[in-house]
Design a protein around this motif. Structure first.
Motif, PDB file in Angstrom:
ATOM      1  N   ASP A  94      47.114  66.568  29.506  1.00  0.00           N
ATOM      2  CA  ASP A  94      45.794  66.388  28.907  1.00  0.00           C
ATOM      3  C   ASP A  94      45.331  67.715  28.286  1.00  0.00           C
ATOM      4  O   ASP A  94      45.617  68.784  28.815  1.00  0.00           O
ATOM      5  CB  ASP A  94      44.781  65.956  29.967  1.00  0.00           C
ATOM      6  CG  ASP A  94      45.026  64.539  30.452  1.00  0.00           C
ATOM      7  OD1 ASP A  94      45.579  63.752  29.670  1.00  0.00           O
ATOM      8  OD2 ASP A  94      44.643  64.237  31.607  1.00  0.00           O
ATOM      9  N   PRO A  95      44.604  67.624  27.164  1.00  0.00           N
ATOM     10  CA  PRO A  95      44.102  68.863  26.570  1.00  0.00           C
ATOM     11  C   PRO A  95      43.008  69.478  27.442  1.00  0.00           C
ATOM     12  O   PRO A  95      42.279  68.780  28.140  1.00  0.00           O
ATOM     13  CB  PRO A  95      43.544  68.423  25.212  1.00  0.00           C
ATOM     14  CG  PRO A  95      43.309  66.969  25.343  1.00  0.00           C
ATOM     15  CD  PRO A  95      44.260  66.463  26.377  1.00  0.00           C
ATOM     16  N   SER A  96      42.894  70.806  27.361  1.00  0.00           N
ATOM     17  CA  SER A  96      41.898  71.533  28.141  1.00  0.00           C
ATOM     18  C   SER A  96      40.539  71.399  27.469  1.00  0.00           C
ATOM     19  O   SER A  96      40.386  71.706  26.271  1.00  0.00           O
ATOM     20  CB  SER A  96      42.305  72.997  28.241  1.00  0.00           C
ATOM     21  OG  SER A  96      41.277  73.757  28.806  1.00  0.00           O
ATOM     22  N   GLY A  97      39.528  70.985  28.215  1.00  0.00           N
ATOM     23  CA  GLY A  97      38.178  70.787  27.673  1.00  0.00           C
ATOM     24  C   GLY A  97      37.560  72.070  27.121  1.00  0.00           C
ATOM     25  O   GLY A  97      37.079  72.083  25.974  1.00  0.00           O
ATOM     26  N   PRO A  98      37.530  73.176  27.866  1.00  0.00           N
ATOM     27  CA  PRO A  98      36.946  74.413  27.332  1.00  0.00           C
ATOM     28  C   PRO A  98      37.677  74.921  26.098  1.00  0.00           C
ATOM     29  O   PRO A  98      37.058  75.454  25.175  1.00  0.00           O
ATOM     30  CB  PRO A  98      37.082  75.402  28.492  1.00  0.00           C
ATOM     31  CG  PRO A  98      37.167  74.559  29.715  1.00  0.00           C
ATOM     32  CD  PRO A  98      37.857  73.292  29.283  1.00  0.00           C
ATOM     33  N   TRP A  99      39.009  74.720  26.053  1.00  0.00           N
ATOM     34  CA  TRP A  99      39.754  75.184  24.891  1.00  0.00           C
ATOM     35  C   TRP A  99      39.356  74.376  23.645  1.00  0.00           C
ATOM     36  O   TRP A  99      39.194  74.929  22.567  1.00  0.00           O
ATOM     37  CB  TRP A  99      41.251  75.030  25.162  1.00  0.00           C
ATOM     38  CG  TRP A  99      42.093  75.638  24.079  1.00  0.00           C
ATOM     39  CD1 TRP A  99      42.471  76.927  23.973  1.00  0.00           C
ATOM     40  CD2 TRP A  99      42.630  74.953  22.946  1.00  0.00           C
ATOM     41  NE1 TRP A  99      43.212  77.109  22.843  1.00  0.00           N
ATOM     42  CE2 TRP A  99      43.334  75.903  22.190  1.00  0.00           C
ATOM     43  CE3 TRP A  99      42.585  73.638  22.495  1.00  0.00           C
ATOM     44  CZ2 TRP A  99      43.976  75.591  21.004  1.00  0.00           C
ATOM     45  CZ3 TRP A  99      43.232  73.327  21.316  1.00  0.00           C
ATOM     46  CH2 TRP A  99      43.923  74.293  20.582  1.00  0.00           C
ATOM     47  N   VAL A 100      39.159  73.099  23.798  1.00  0.00           N
ATOM     48  CA  VAL A 100      38.765  72.245  22.666  1.00  0.00           C
ATOM     49  C   VAL A 100      37.359  72.628  22.189  1.00  0.00           C
ATOM     50  O   VAL A 100      37.117  72.765  20.986  1.00  0.00           O
ATOM     51  CB  VAL A 100      38.838  70.753  23.058  1.00  0.00           C
ATOM     52  CG1 VAL A 100      38.206  69.889  21.983  1.00  0.00           C
ATOM     53  CG2 VAL A 100      40.268  70.335  23.309  1.00  0.00           C
ATOM     54  N   VAL A 101      36.436  72.812  23.124  1.00  0.00           N
ATOM     55  CA  VAL A 101      35.063  73.171  22.762  1.00  0.00           C
ATOM     56  C   VAL A 101      35.042  74.541  22.102  1.00  0.00           C
ATOM     57  O   VAL A 101      34.364  74.757  21.082  1.00  0.00           O
ATOM     58  CB  VAL A 101      34.145  73.128  24.004  1.00  0.00           C
ATOM     59  CG1 VAL A 101      32.779  73.706  23.691  1.00  0.00           C
ATOM     60  CG2 VAL A 101      34.020  71.703  24.511  1.00  0.00           C
ATOM     61  N   GLY A 102      35.775  75.510  22.649  1.00  0.00           N
ATOM     62  CA  GLY A 102      35.826  76.856  22.063  1.00  0.00           C
ATOM     63  C   GLY A 102      36.417  76.840  20.673  1.00  0.00           C
ATOM     64  O   GLY A 102      35.915  77.506  19.755  1.00  0.00           O
ATOM     65  N   SER A 103      37.487  76.078  20.478  1.00  0.00           N
ATOM     66  CA  SER A 103      38.110  75.977  19.153  1.00  0.00           C
ATOM     67  C   SER A 103      37.146  75.345  18.146  1.00  0.00           C
ATOM     68  O   SER A 103      37.041  75.795  16.998  1.00  0.00           O
ATOM     69  CB  SER A 103      39.387  75.144  19.228  1.00  0.00           C
ATOM     70  OG  SER A 103      40.327  75.769  20.062  1.00  0.00           O
ATOM     71  N   ALA A 104      36.451  74.304  18.568  1.00  0.00           N
ATOM     72  CA  ALA A 104      35.482  73.654  17.669  1.00  0.00           C
ATOM     73  C   ALA A 104      34.365  74.611  17.302  1.00  0.00           C
ATOM     74  O   ALA A 104      33.930  74.669  16.132  1.00  0.00           O
ATOM     75  CB  ALA A 104      34.924  72.399  18.325  1.00  0.00           C
ATOM     76  N   ALA A 105      33.877  75.391  18.262  1.00  0.00           N
ATOM     77  CA  ALA A 105      32.808  76.356  17.983  1.00  0.00           C
ATOM     78  C   ALA A 105      33.283  77.419  17.002  1.00  0.00           C
ATOM     79  O   ALA A 105      32.562  77.788  16.059  1.00  0.00           O
ATOM     80  CB  ALA A 105      32.327  76.994  19.282  1.00  0.00           C
ATOM     81  N   ILE A 106      34.492  77.924  17.194  1.00  0.00           N
ATOM     82  CA  ILE A 106      35.033  78.932  16.279  1.00  0.00           C
ATOM     83  C   ILE A 106      35.186  78.353  14.874  1.00  0.00           C
ATOM     84  O   ILE A 106      34.862  79.008  13.882  1.00  0.00           O
ATOM     85  CB  ILE A 106      36.380  79.468  16.818  1.00  0.00           C
ATOM     86  CG1 ILE A 106      36.125  80.326  18.052  1.00  0.00           C
ATOM     87  CG2 ILE A 106      37.114  80.263  15.749  1.00  0.00           C
ATOM     88  CD1 ILE A 106      37.379  80.760  18.776  1.00  0.00           C
ATOM     89  N   ILE A 107      35.632  77.119  14.777  1.00  0.00           N
ATOM     90  CA  ILE A 107      35.785  76.485  13.457  1.00  0.00           C
ATOM     91  C   ILE A 107      34.429  76.322  12.775  1.00  0.00           C
ATOM     92  O   ILE A 107      34.283  76.604  11.584  1.00  0.00           O
ATOM     93  CB  ILE A 107      36.518  75.131  13.597  1.00  0.00           C
ATOM     94  CG1 ILE A 107      37.978  75.373  13.970  1.00  0.00           C
ATOM     95  CG2 ILE A 107      36.406  74.315  12.312  1.00  0.00           C
ATOM     96  CD1 ILE A 107      38.749  74.117  14.333  1.00  0.00           C
ATOM     97  N   VAL A 108      33.417  75.898  13.507  1.00  0.00           N
ATOM     98  CA  VAL A 108      32.082  75.714  12.923  1.00  0.00           C
ATOM     99  C   VAL A 108      31.506  77.054  12.476  1.00  0.00           C
ATOM    100  O   VAL A 108      30.947  77.174  11.371  1.00  0.00           O
ATOM    101  CB  VAL A 108      31.145  75.003  13.932  1.00  0.00           C
ATOM    102  CG1 VAL A 108      29.701  75.065  13.471  1.00  0.00           C
ATOM    103  CG2 VAL A 108      31.575  73.558  14.125  1.00  0.00           C
ATOM    104  N   ILE A 109      31.640  78.088  13.318  1.00  0.00           N
ATOM    105  CA  ILE A 109      31.116  79.415  12.948  1.00  0.00           C
ATOM    106  C   ILE A 109      31.839  79.942  11.710  1.00  0.00           C
ATOM    107  O   ILE A 109      31.202  80.477  10.793  1.00  0.00           O
ATOM    108  CB  ILE A 109      31.254  80.386  14.142  1.00  0.00           C
ATOM    109  CG1 ILE A 109      30.271  79.989  15.246  1.00  0.00           C
ATOM    110  CG2 ILE A 109      31.017  81.821  13.709  1.00  0.00           C
ATOM    111  CD1 ILE A 109      30.459  80.735  16.543  1.00  0.00           C
ATOM    112  N   THR A 110      33.146  79.777  11.655  1.00  0.00           N
ATOM    113  CA  THR A 110      33.908  80.216  10.482  1.00  0.00           C
ATOM    114  C   THR A 110      33.472  79.455   9.235  1.00  0.00           C
ATOM    115  O   THR A 110      33.315  80.049   8.162  1.00  0.00           O
ATOM    116  CB  THR A 110      35.415  80.005  10.731  1.00  0.00           C
ATOM    117  OG1 THR A 110      35.790  80.694  11.928  1.00  0.00           O
ATOM    118  CG2 THR A 110      36.236  80.504   9.570  1.00  0.00           C
ATOM    119  N   LEU A 111      33.251  78.168   9.369  1.00  0.00           N
ATOM    120  CA  LEU A 111      32.805  77.364   8.231  1.00  0.00           C
ATOM    121  C   LEU A 111      31.437  77.828   7.732  1.00  0.00           C
ATOM    122  O   LEU A 111      31.220  77.949   6.515  1.00  0.00           O
ATOM    123  CB  LEU A 111      32.767  75.884   8.628  1.00  0.00           C
ATOM    124  CG  LEU A 111      32.393  74.902   7.526  1.00  0.00           C
ATOM    125  CD1 LEU A 111      33.431  74.944   6.418  1.00  0.00           C
ATOM    126  CD2 LEU A 111      32.263  73.502   8.079  1.00  0.00           C
TER     127      LEU A 111
END
Length: 156
Positions: free
Chosen positions: A26-43
């Motif tokens: 299963d994917p790691s929950g904090p890793w998914v949330v952190g990746s999404a946050a980094i993508i949004v900030i970069t965007l």
């Protein structure tokens, strides 16, 4: 996949899944949330950077196209004004009235001011002095003098 599902598979299906290389964890929950946050900030940073670049380029192009160039009409007006300010010219040759260059007119005016020969075309008017109120003639027809400070706005 769940462990129960994996155990229920026959060895051939299990071997096929292993060859395909699927990740069964299963994917790691904090890793998914952190990746999404980094993508949004970069965007957001990219959007603001592109907007800033667009505004700067637009302003530069507008300046070059509109404001930097002097129109021929403006150049003509400035040439005429410079000629009027810096050259002698007859206004009325019969009367002998001449337009002087501005530098010469300033020198003449300064010389006249130094000599006290300034001419002001307006007539000077005498200063009106208020008529004194006769205290002895104070009767019913004349109002009594106002107390000191009456009628004066004393707002401060």
């Amino acid at each position: 996949m769940d462990e129960k599902v994996l155990r229920s598979l026959n060895p051939e299906e299990l071997e096929r899944l292993q060859k395909e290389g699927f990740d069964r964890s299963d994917p790691s929950g904090p890793w998914v949330v952190g990746s999404a946050a980094i993508i949004v900030i970069t965007l957001v940073i990219v959007v603001f950077s592109v907007d800033y670049l667009f505004q700067a380029t637009w302003s530069q192009n507008e300046y070059e196209a509109v404001l930097a160039k002097e129109s021929p009409e403006l150049q003509d007006v400035r040439t005429k004004e410079a000629e009027q300010l810096n050259h002698y010219r007859y206004i009325d040759q019969e009367k002998g009235s001449v337009r002087l260059p501005i530098d010469r007119a300033i020198d003449l005016f300064a010389a006249e001011a130094k000599e006290g020969k300034l001419f002001y075309p307006a007539k000077s008017a005498p200063v009106k002095v208020p008529e004194p109120v006769d205290a002895a003639a104070g009767g019913a027809g004349n109002p009594s003098p106002a107390p000191a400070g009456a009628g004066v706005d004393q707002k401060k």
